[in-house]
Write a protein that holds these residues in place. Structure first.
Motif, PDB file in Angstrom:
ATOM      1  N   MET A 280       0.930  -1.306  -0.061  1.00  0.00           N
ATOM      2  CA  MET A 280       0.069  -0.002   0.014  1.00  0.00           C
ATOM      3  C   MET A 280       0.904   1.230  -0.052  1.00  0.00           C
ATOM      4  O   MET A 280       1.749   1.337   0.891  1.00  0.00           O
ATOM      5  CB  MET A 280      -1.036   0.033   1.130  1.00  0.00           C
ATOM      6  N   ASN A 281       0.557   2.009  -0.975  1.00  0.00           N
ATOM      7  CA  ASN A 281       1.402   3.536  -1.058  1.00  0.00           C
ATOM      8  C   ASN A 281       0.754   4.443  -0.342  1.00  0.00           C
ATOM      9  O   ASN A 281      -0.289   4.962  -0.949  1.00  0.00           O
ATOM     10  CB  ASN A 281       1.824   3.817  -2.553  1.00  0.00           C
ATOM     11  N   ASN A 282       1.191   4.815   0.841  1.00  0.00           N
ATOM     12  CA  ASN A 282       0.489   5.943   1.529  1.00  0.00           C
ATOM     13  C   ASN A 282       1.327   7.291   1.172  1.00  0.00           C
ATOM     14  O   ASN A 282       2.388   7.578   0.805  1.00  0.00           O
ATOM     15  CB  ASN A 282       0.616   5.916   2.795  1.00  0.00           C
ATOM     16  N   THR A 283       0.399   8.279   0.670  1.00  0.00           N
ATOM     17  CA  THR A 283       0.972   9.817   0.296  1.00  0.00           C
ATOM     18  C   THR A 283       0.805  10.754   1.468  1.00  0.00           C
ATOM     19  O   THR A 283      -0.120  10.718   2.445  1.00  0.00           O
ATOM     20  CB  THR A 283       0.097  10.289  -0.994  1.00  0.00           C
ATOM     21  N   VAL A 284       1.676  11.438   1.968  1.00  0.00           N
ATOM     22  CA  VAL A 284       1.793  12.487   3.124  1.00  0.00           C
ATOM     23  C   VAL A 284       2.158  13.556   2.264  1.00  0.00           C
ATOM     24  O   VAL A 284       2.450  13.844   1.253  1.00  0.00           O
ATOM     25  CB  VAL A 284       2.863  11.691   3.952  1.00  0.00           C
ATOM     26  N   TYR A 285       1.769  14.823   3.075  1.00  0.00           N
ATOM     27  CA  TYR A 285       2.011  16.183   2.754  1.00  0.00           C
ATOM     28  C   TYR A 285       3.170  16.756   3.745  1.00  0.00           C
ATOM     29  O   TYR A 285       2.732  16.694   4.647  1.00  0.00           O
ATOM     30  CB  TYR A 285       0.784  16.977   2.618  1.00  0.00           C
ATOM     31  N   LEU A 286       4.382  17.069   3.101  1.00  0.00           N
ATOM     32  CA  LEU A 286       5.552  17.557   3.858  1.00  0.00           C
ATOM     33  C   LEU A 286       6.225  18.772   3.400  1.00  0.00           C
ATOM     34  O   LEU A 286       6.415  18.482   2.295  1.00  0.00           O
ATOM     35  CB  LEU A 286       6.580  16.541   4.304  1.00  0.00           C
ATOM     36  N   ASN A 287       6.257  20.019   4.052  1.00  0.00           N
ATOM     37  CA  ASN A 287       6.722  21.009   3.466  1.00  0.00           C
ATOM     38  C   ASN A 287       6.253  21.602   1.989  1.00  0.00           C
ATOM     39  O   ASN A 287       7.434  21.891   1.311  1.00  0.00           O
ATOM     40  CB  ASN A 287       8.224  21.012   3.461  1.00  0.00           C
ATOM     41  N   GLY A 288       5.267  21.261   1.778  1.00  0.00           N
ATOM     42  CA  GLY A 288       4.634  21.807   0.422  1.00  0.00           C
ATOM     43  C   GLY A 288       4.766  20.563  -0.545  1.00  0.00           C
ATOM     44  O   GLY A 288       4.216  20.940  -1.588  1.00  0.00           O
ATOM     45  N   ASP A 289       5.064  19.537  -0.282  1.00  0.00           N
ATOM     46  CA  ASP A 289       5.136  18.696  -1.334  1.00  0.00           C
ATOM     47  C   ASP A 289       4.393  17.256  -0.868  1.00  0.00           C
ATOM     48  O   ASP A 289       4.361  17.064   0.299  1.00  0.00           O
ATOM     49  CB  ASP A 289       6.459  18.204  -1.558  1.00  0.00           C
ATOM     50  N   TYR A 290       3.635  16.571  -1.900  1.00  0.00           N
ATOM     51  CA  TYR A 290       3.181  15.317  -1.599  1.00  0.00           C
ATOM     52  C   TYR A 290       3.983  14.267  -2.101  1.00  0.00           C
ATOM     53  O   TYR A 290       4.795  14.240  -3.184  1.00  0.00           O
ATOM     54  CB  TYR A 290       2.090  15.162  -2.581  1.00  0.00           C
TER      55      TYR A 290
ATOM     56  N   ALA B 201       5.723  10.003  -1.173  1.00  0.00           N
ATOM     57  CA  ALA B 201       5.466   8.719  -0.531  1.00  0.00           C
ATOM     58  C   ALA B 201       5.959   8.586   0.791  1.00  0.00           C
ATOM     59  O   ALA B 201       6.935   9.240   1.149  1.00  0.00           O
ATOM     60  CB  ALA B 201       6.014   7.808  -1.414  1.00  0.00           C
ATOM     61  N   ALA B 202       5.003   7.902   1.604  1.00  0.00           N
ATOM     62  CA  ALA B 202       5.073   8.127   3.190  1.00  0.00           C
ATOM     63  C   ALA B 202       6.699   7.612   3.415  1.00  0.00           C
ATOM     64  O   ALA B 202       7.411   8.201   4.315  1.00  0.00           O
ATOM     65  CB  ALA B 202       4.261   7.133   3.806  1.00  0.00           C
ATOM     66  N   GLU B 203       7.247   6.716   2.866  1.00  0.00           N
ATOM     67  CA  GLU B 203       8.290   6.034   2.981  1.00  0.00           C
ATOM     68  C   GLU B 203       9.580   7.191   2.608  1.00  0.00           C
ATOM     69  O   GLU B 203      10.841   7.055   3.182  1.00  0.00           O
ATOM     70  CB  GLU B 203       8.679   4.663   2.329  1.00  0.00           C
ATOM     71  N   LYS B 204       9.295   8.199   1.942  1.00  0.00           N
ATOM     72  CA  LYS B 204      10.497   9.154   1.510  1.00  0.00           C
ATOM     73  C   LYS B 204      10.394  10.365   2.139  1.00  0.00           C
ATOM     74  O   LYS B 204      11.458  11.259   2.127  1.00  0.00           O
ATOM     75  CB  LYS B 204      10.207   9.384   0.095  1.00  0.00           C
ATOM     76  N   ALA B 205       9.396  10.457   3.014  1.00  0.00           N
ATOM     77  CA  ALA B 205       9.028  11.754   4.060  1.00  0.00           C
ATOM     78  C   ALA B 205       9.947  11.639   5.168  1.00  0.00           C
ATOM     79  O   ALA B 205      10.118  10.926   5.727  1.00  0.00           O
ATOM     80  CB  ALA B 205       7.718  11.833   4.427  1.00  0.00           C
ATOM     81  N   GLN B 206      10.761  12.796   5.362  1.00  0.00           N
ATOM     82  CA  GLN B 206      11.941  12.880   6.508  1.00  0.00           C
ATOM     83  C   GLN B 206      11.506  14.193   7.090  1.00  0.00           C
ATOM     84  O   GLN B 206      11.543  15.362   6.522  1.00  0.00           O
ATOM     85  CB  GLN B 206      13.212  12.594   5.944  1.00  0.00           C
ATOM     86  N   VAL B 207      11.749  14.293   8.429  1.00  0.00           N
ATOM     87  CA  VAL B 207      11.672  15.514   9.093  1.00  0.00           C
ATOM     88  C   VAL B 207      13.020  15.695   9.778  1.00  0.00           C
ATOM     89  O   VAL B 207      13.598  14.951  10.384  1.00  0.00           O
ATOM     90  CB  VAL B 207      10.469  15.419  10.459  1.00  0.00           C
TER      91      VAL B 207
END
Length: 85
Positions: A1-11, A13-19
């Motif tokens: 399952m590919n989850n999409t997140v919103y981080l710092n103005g970009d949509y 893939a959840a696995e690519k999101a980093q804080v």
């Protein structure tokens, strides 16, 4: 399952999101938690959600990163990207 997140103005893939470790939420725990229900792909009680969110952010002097209507657009896009029902 590919989850999409919103981080710092970009949509993303959840696995690519980093804080960043320098993010205030990470360092100081600045943040609020609010929920907006989704029924049949539609955000429910949007005005009440925004009212609660405004109240919560005001209590801890947290500035909104965008306007309320922009936030609703972002949330609607996340509902669409993630096929939420």
């Amino acid at each position: 399952m590919n989850n999409t997140v919103y981080l710092n103005g970009d949509y993303l893939a959840a696995e690519k999101a980093q804080v960043s470790i320098f993010d205030r939420g990470f360092i100081f725990g600045d943040g609020v938690y609010e929920v907006i229900p989704v029924v049949n792909g539609v955000l429910i009680d949007r005005d009440y959600f925004l009212e609660r969110l405004a109240h919560s952010t005001e209590k801890i002097a947290l500035k909104w990163p965008c306007q309320p209507d922009e936030l609703l657009e972002i949330l609607a896009e996340l509902v669409r990207c993630n096929n939420l029902v």
